[in-house]
Each structure stands twice: as C-alpha cells, then as structure tokens.
Design a protein around this motif. Structure first.
Motif, PDB file in Angstrom:
ATOM      1  N   VAL A 157       8.236   7.949  18.470  1.00 23.44           N
ATOM      2  CA  VAL A 157       8.052   8.002  17.023  1.00 23.44           C
ATOM      3  C   VAL A 157       6.746   8.461  16.788  1.00 23.44           C
ATOM      4  O   VAL A 157       5.585   8.088  17.050  1.00 23.44           O
ATOM      5  N   LYS A 158       6.398   9.661  15.864  1.00 22.22           N
ATOM      6  CA  LYS A 158       5.019   9.985  15.570  1.00 22.22           C
ATOM      7  C   LYS A 158       5.077  10.225  13.921  1.00 22.22           C
ATOM      8  O   LYS A 158       5.921  10.973  13.378  1.00 22.22           O
ATOM      9  N   PRO A 159       4.146   9.685  13.270  1.00 24.55           N
ATOM     10  CA  PRO A 159       3.031   8.796  13.813  1.00 24.55           C
ATOM     11  C   PRO A 159       3.344   7.258  14.248  1.00 24.55           C
ATOM     12  O   PRO A 159       2.384   6.814  14.647  1.00 24.55           O
ATOM     13  N   GLY A 160       4.785   6.863  13.727  1.00 22.37           N
ATOM     14  CA  GLY A 160       4.895   5.601  14.288  1.00 22.37           C
ATOM     15  C   GLY A 160       4.817   4.652  13.377  1.00 22.37           C
ATOM     16  O   GLY A 160       4.959   3.188  13.653  1.00 22.37           O
ATOM     17  N   TYR A 161       4.132   4.587  12.200  1.00 15.83           N
ATOM     18  CA  TYR A 161       3.901   3.819  11.094  1.00 15.83           C
ATOM     19  C   TYR A 161       3.691   4.299   9.796  1.00 15.83           C
ATOM     20  O   TYR A 161       3.602   5.579   9.948  1.00 15.83           O
ATOM     21  N   ALA A 162       3.873   3.572   8.741  1.00 12.85           N
ATOM     22  CA  ALA A 162       3.793   4.172   7.394  1.00 12.85           C
ATOM     23  C   ALA A 162       2.456   3.121   6.659  1.00 12.85           C
ATOM     24  O   ALA A 162       2.863   1.839   6.647  1.00 12.85           O
ATOM     25  N   ARG A 163       1.484   3.752   6.388  1.00  7.61           N
ATOM     26  CA  ARG A 163       0.705   2.725   5.592  1.00  7.61           C
ATOM     27  C   ARG A 163       0.483   3.471   4.183  1.00  7.61           C
ATOM     28  O   ARG A 163      -0.061   4.605   4.193  1.00  7.61           O
ATOM     29  N   TYR A 164       0.612   2.613   3.103  1.00  7.47           N
ATOM     30  CA  TYR A 164       0.282   3.103   1.782  1.00  7.47           C
ATOM     31  C   TYR A 164      -0.876   2.265   1.064  1.00  7.47           C
ATOM     32  O   TYR A 164      -0.850   1.071   1.251  1.00  7.47           O
ATOM     33  N   ILE A 165      -1.700   2.790   0.340  1.00  5.71           N
ATOM     34  CA  ILE A 165      -2.665   2.475  -0.600  1.00  5.71           C
ATOM     35  C   ILE A 165      -2.261   3.236  -1.686  1.00  5.71           C
ATOM     36  O   ILE A 165      -3.076   4.287  -2.174  1.00  5.71           O
ATOM     37  N   THR A 166      -1.719   2.578  -2.710  1.00  7.81           N
ATOM     38  CA  THR A 166      -1.364   3.301  -3.847  1.00  7.81           C
ATOM     39  C   THR A 166      -1.502   2.448  -5.048  1.00  7.81           C
ATOM     40  O   THR A 166      -1.908   1.167  -5.067  1.00  7.81           O
ATOM     41  N   VAL A 167      -1.323   3.070  -6.479  1.00  6.40           N
ATOM     42  CA  VAL A 167      -1.715   2.573  -7.536  1.00  6.40           C
ATOM     43  C   VAL A 167      -0.408   2.469  -8.395  1.00  6.40           C
ATOM     44  O   VAL A 167       0.210   3.721  -8.505  1.00  6.40           O
ATOM     45  N   GLN A 168       0.266   1.451  -8.824  1.00  8.53           N
ATOM     46  CA  GLN A 168       1.303   1.632  -9.814  1.00  8.53           C
ATOM     47  C   GLN A 168       1.258   2.286 -10.907  1.00  8.53           C
ATOM     48  O   GLN A 168       0.243   2.180 -11.701  1.00  8.53           O
ATOM     49  N   GLY A 169       2.258   3.227 -11.160  1.00  8.78           N
ATOM     50  CA  GLY A 169       2.264   3.965 -12.252  1.00  8.78           C
ATOM     51  C   GLY A 169       1.397   5.311 -12.217  1.00  8.78           C
ATOM     52  O   GLY A 169       1.799   6.380 -13.012  1.00  8.78           O
ATOM     53  N   GLU A 170       0.838   5.721 -11.013  1.00 11.52           N
ATOM     54  CA  GLU A 170       0.203   6.833 -10.804  1.00 11.52           C
ATOM     55  C   GLU A 170       1.193   7.778 -10.596  1.00 11.52           C
ATOM     56  O   GLU A 170       2.201   7.685  -9.967  1.00 11.52           O
ATOM     57  N   PRO A 171       1.092   9.310 -11.083  1.00 13.32           N
ATOM     58  CA  PRO A 171       2.080  10.342 -11.065  1.00 13.32           C
ATOM     59  C   PRO A 171       2.577  10.666  -9.524  1.00 13.32           C
ATOM     60  O   PRO A 171       3.936  10.903  -9.386  1.00 13.32           O
ATOM     61  N   GLN A 172       1.658  10.525  -8.657  1.00  8.55           N
ATOM     62  CA  GLN A 172       2.007  10.981  -7.282  1.00  8.55           C
ATOM     63  C   GLN A 172       2.584   9.821  -6.474  1.00  8.55           C
ATOM     64  O   GLN A 172       2.196   8.759  -6.371  1.00  8.55           O
ATOM     65  N   GLU A 173       3.814  10.145  -5.911  1.00  9.28           N
ATOM     66  CA  GLU A 173       4.376   9.160  -5.064  1.00  9.28           C
ATOM     67  C   GLU A 173       4.122   9.315  -3.561  1.00  9.28           C
ATOM     68  O   GLU A 173       3.750  10.352  -3.144  1.00  9.28           O
ATOM     69  N   GLY A 174       4.059   8.287  -2.944  1.00  8.43           N
ATOM     70  CA  GLY A 174       3.480   8.121  -1.469  1.00  8.43           C
ATOM     71  C   GLY A 174       4.615   8.607  -0.628  1.00  8.43           C
ATOM     72  O   GLY A 174       5.679   7.876  -0.697  1.00  8.43           O
ATOM     73  N   ASN A 175       4.168   9.505   0.165  1.00  6.89           N
ATOM     74  CA  ASN A 175       5.807  10.222   0.932  1.00  6.89           C
ATOM     75  C   ASN A 175       5.145  10.608   2.468  1.00  6.89           C
ATOM     76  O   ASN A 175       4.065  11.049   2.579  1.00  6.89           O
ATOM     77  N   ILE A 176       5.585   9.620   3.405  1.00  9.81           N
ATOM     78  CA  ILE A 176       5.146   9.842   4.864  1.00  9.81           C
ATOM     79  C   ILE A 176       6.357  10.347   5.712  1.00  9.81           C
ATOM     80  O   ILE A 176       7.529   9.556   5.474  1.00  9.81           O
ATOM     81  N   VAL A 177       6.244  11.052   6.580  1.00 11.04           N
ATOM     82  CA  VAL A 177       7.458  11.677   7.314  1.00 11.04           C
ATOM     83  C   VAL A 177       6.953  11.466   8.779  1.00 11.04           C
ATOM     84  O   VAL A 177       5.980  11.554   9.402  1.00 11.04           O
ATOM     85  N   GLN A 178       8.221  10.775   9.541  1.00 15.21           N
ATOM     86  CA  GLN A 178       8.138  10.514  10.747  1.00 15.21           C
ATOM     87  C   GLN A 178       8.954  11.464  11.758  1.00 15.21           C
ATOM     88  O   GLN A 178       9.926  12.157  11.142  1.00 15.21           O
ATOM     89  N   THR A 179       8.577  11.718  12.718  1.00 13.61           N
ATOM     90  CA  THR A 179       9.358  12.537  13.633  1.00 13.61           C
ATOM     91  C   THR A 179       9.752  11.636  14.814  1.00 13.61           C
ATOM     92  O   THR A 179       8.874  10.941  15.558  1.00 13.61           O
ATOM     93  N   LEU A 180      11.102  11.698  15.062  1.00 14.70           N
ATOM     94  CA  LEU A 180      11.766  10.842  16.233  1.00 14.70           C
ATOM     95  C   LEU A 180      12.408  12.024  17.290  1.00 14.70           C
ATOM     96  O   LEU A 180      13.052  12.728  16.923  1.00 14.70           O
ATOM     97  N   TRP A 181      12.410  11.438  18.613  1.00 16.59           N
ATOM     98  CA  TRP A 181      12.783  12.288  19.695  1.00 16.59           C
ATOM     99  C   TRP A 181      12.937  11.467  21.059  1.00 16.59           C
ATOM    100  O   TRP A 181      12.150  10.189  21.078  1.00 16.59           O
ATOM    101  N   ALA A 182      13.773  11.925  21.665  1.00 20.15           N
ATOM    102  CA  ALA A 182      14.174  10.937  22.857  1.00 20.15           C
ATOM    103  C   ALA A 182      13.268  12.003  24.101  1.00 20.15           C
ATOM    104  O   ALA A 182      13.376  12.883  24.503  1.00 20.15           O
TER     105      ALA A 182
END
Length: 338
Positions: A133-158
């Motif tokens: 898995v890459k990056p293999g983790y999801a870390r969010y530091i966000t503020v409730q109610g802000e217009p931008q949503e936190g979006n993190i994409v992982q890539t998985l392969w064997a």
C-alpha cells in the motif's frame, strides 16, 4: 530436666508429622516442551493462533492462577487446573494487523509450582504483506466546516504479480467515505507490476471534532491476504475553541486574588473577531477580554477575588463572535471556596 527433654521430643515429632504430611501431599511440577514457538511467515492481517502445552509431572494438582499476555497478544482461554500426569494448554492469539516484519510476543503464566511460579511463553513470527500500500496511511488535520474536504488516495498492488481484486472496504467513521476502483493506465505506479487498485478516502467537512485513530479495512480475494488495514490518524479541529473548555477551579482558599486565563483560538481560514463577553458569574469573579492577535487569538483574564463567599459557586461565561458558523461559545465556571 526430664520435662524439658519430653517437650523437645514432642516438638520434633510434631515437626516430623508436618513434614511427612507435606511430602505425602506432594507438589505440582510444570514442564513446557516448547516454550518458544516460531510460526514462520504470516500474511499481514491474519490472526496467529497457537496452543502452548503445559504438562504436570508432579504428584499434586497444577493450578494456573493467572495469564498475562504482552501488547498485541491475547489469551482466549487456558486450563486452570492440570491433574498429575495430565497436559493442559494456554490458547494464545496474536493479531498481526498492526505489525510488520519479525515480531516476538510473550505470555506470562503464573502457577502454584513452587519451582516454576512464573513461566514465559513466546511466539515468533514474520509478518509479511502480500499486498503493498502506498502511502500506506492517511493523516488528516482539518477544521470542521471548512469548504475543502480531506481526500487521500491509496494505491494497492501485489508485489509478486498475483492477480487479485478488492471485494469491499469498511470505514471506521460515518463521516469518512471510502471507495475503490482499479487504477487507470495513467494512474499506475511504474515500479509496481500486476493489477493495481485505488482506494479513495474522503473526510467530510462536517466530521466530528476530535482525534482520529482507527483503520480502514480493505477486503480482497488474494489467496494469501484477505484483509488490508490502512491506519487513519489526525485531528478534526473546531472552527473556534476555548481552552480550557470548562473553568473548574476545584477547592480554592482565597487569601489573595486568584488569576486564571481562557485562551480563544480561531482555526478557520477566515478571520473571526470576538466581539464581546457577558456572564452570569457570581459577584466577586471578574472577566476581561483581551485581543492577542485580532481575528485569530484572544484571552479572557479571570480574577476570583477574596470577597467571594465560602462554599460552592457556579456560573457561565458567554463569548460572542462575528462568525455565523459559531456566533457564541459558552464556558461553564465552577468551584468551591474553602
């Protein structure tokens, strides 16, 4: 003199009788043929299950009084009493979901064997992900109610090129949406071979304020790894916060004015002005608003004066802002003057 000799002889006889009864009662003897077990390579996410066998080679009941597993290991059950000549077990389970590489997990077994009151049992294993898995983790530091949503994409392969599919994905939070799809040719990682998958993790801007600490669970049909866990961490901050959120003074003795402060901090992208404060605080408690960085940070200076009557007190401070998101904040006051 004869009386003293007789007393000594009686004492010796009593001691011999006690020793004989103890010898007749016997004692337990705990032996473990395999106190260290190496279970080899285990796919990440699978549970390691192992039974440690303990034989009682003594001539009295062996009692297992307590079992204490190390971090990451649990003991589902164990035989509390093992008869002379019989063999009991300690059933240990290790969850490999949060481990990588070689691990060693121990179990401490406590018995009534006077020669072996504590026995250490160990499971060795090598945790190897068959799915990377890459990056293999999801870390969010966000503020409730802000217009931008936190979006993190992982890539998985064997890594070994095994053909596999994602069959499902579970989110630990209702406000964290998790979707998956096969990677397009443009999205593929050049260093990874075989089928690649994208797992998108989108944190809503209405997520609950507080810490994030859990796992997204991805289910697969890979022959050697059915589950992939991706750690989620971080913090959802409020638009504006007061620290401490409650002014709890506890038990106080007022020989002189007692001073405290409340910090008000704006985490939103836009400036928020604190326009004023009002309170239902008892007479003898003064509160004054002071700007530290206009629109971003303020302090409320609080003074509890010696004139405050003895006994419990309560009250409430209301903070007003120019933000429609958080027009007011309330801080509870409480304490006891002794």
């Amino acid at each position: 003199m004869h009386r003293q000799i007789k007393t000594v002889i009686l004492a010796l006889c009593a001691a011999l009788l006690v020793a004989a009864s103890l010898l007749a009662a016997g004692k337990p003897k705990a032996t473990v043929a395999e106190p260290v077990s190496d279970v080899g390579t285990v796919p990440k996410g699978e549970k390691i299950v192992h039974d440690f066998l303990i034989k009682n080679e003594g001539d009295a009941d062996l009692q297992i009084t307590n079992v204490q597993p190390a971090c990451g290991c649990t003991v589902a059950d164990f035989d509390k009493v093992i008869k002379p000549g019989a063999t009991g077990k300690v059933h240990a389970v290790v969850d490999s979901s949060t481990f990588n590489g070689p691990i060693s997990k121990g179990v401490s077994v406590f018995t009534n064997d006077p020669d072996h009151p504590q026995i250490e049992l160990t499971v060795h294993a090598k945790i190897e992900p068959y799915i990377s898995v890459k990056p293999g983790y999801a870390r969010y530091i966000t503020v409730q109610g802000e217009p931008q949503e936190g979006n993190i994409v992982q890539t998985l392969w064997a890594p070994d090129g095994t053909s596999w599919d994602i069959t499902g994905a579970d989110s630990p939070y209702p406000y964290l949406a998790v979707t998956y799809r096969e990677a397009t040719p443009e999205e593929r990682l050049p260093e990874a071979k075989g089928k690649q998958w994208k797992v998108e993790m989108k944190l809503s801007n209405n997520a609950k304020v507080g810490p994030l600490a859990d796992y997204v669970t991805v289910h697969t049909n890979h022959p050697k790894q059915k589950v992939v866990q991706i750690p989620v961490s971080g913090f959802v901050r409020p638009v504006i916060a007061v620290t401490p959120p409650t002014a709890d003074f506890g038990n106080i003795e007022l020989k002189e004015p007692l001073k405290r402060s409340l910090d008000i901090r704006n985490f939103a992208t836009e400036p928020i002005k604190v326009t004023g404060i009002d309170s239902s605080l008892p007479k003898g408690i003064d509160a004054k608003l002071e700007p530290i960085n206009e629109g971003r940070e303020y302090q409320v200076r609080v003074v509890v004066n010696p004139g405050l009557p003895k006994g419990p007190f309560t009250g409430k401070l209301t903070i007003h802002t120019d933000s429609p998101k958080v027009p007011t904040l309330e801080v509870e006051f409480k304490g006891i003057v002794i």
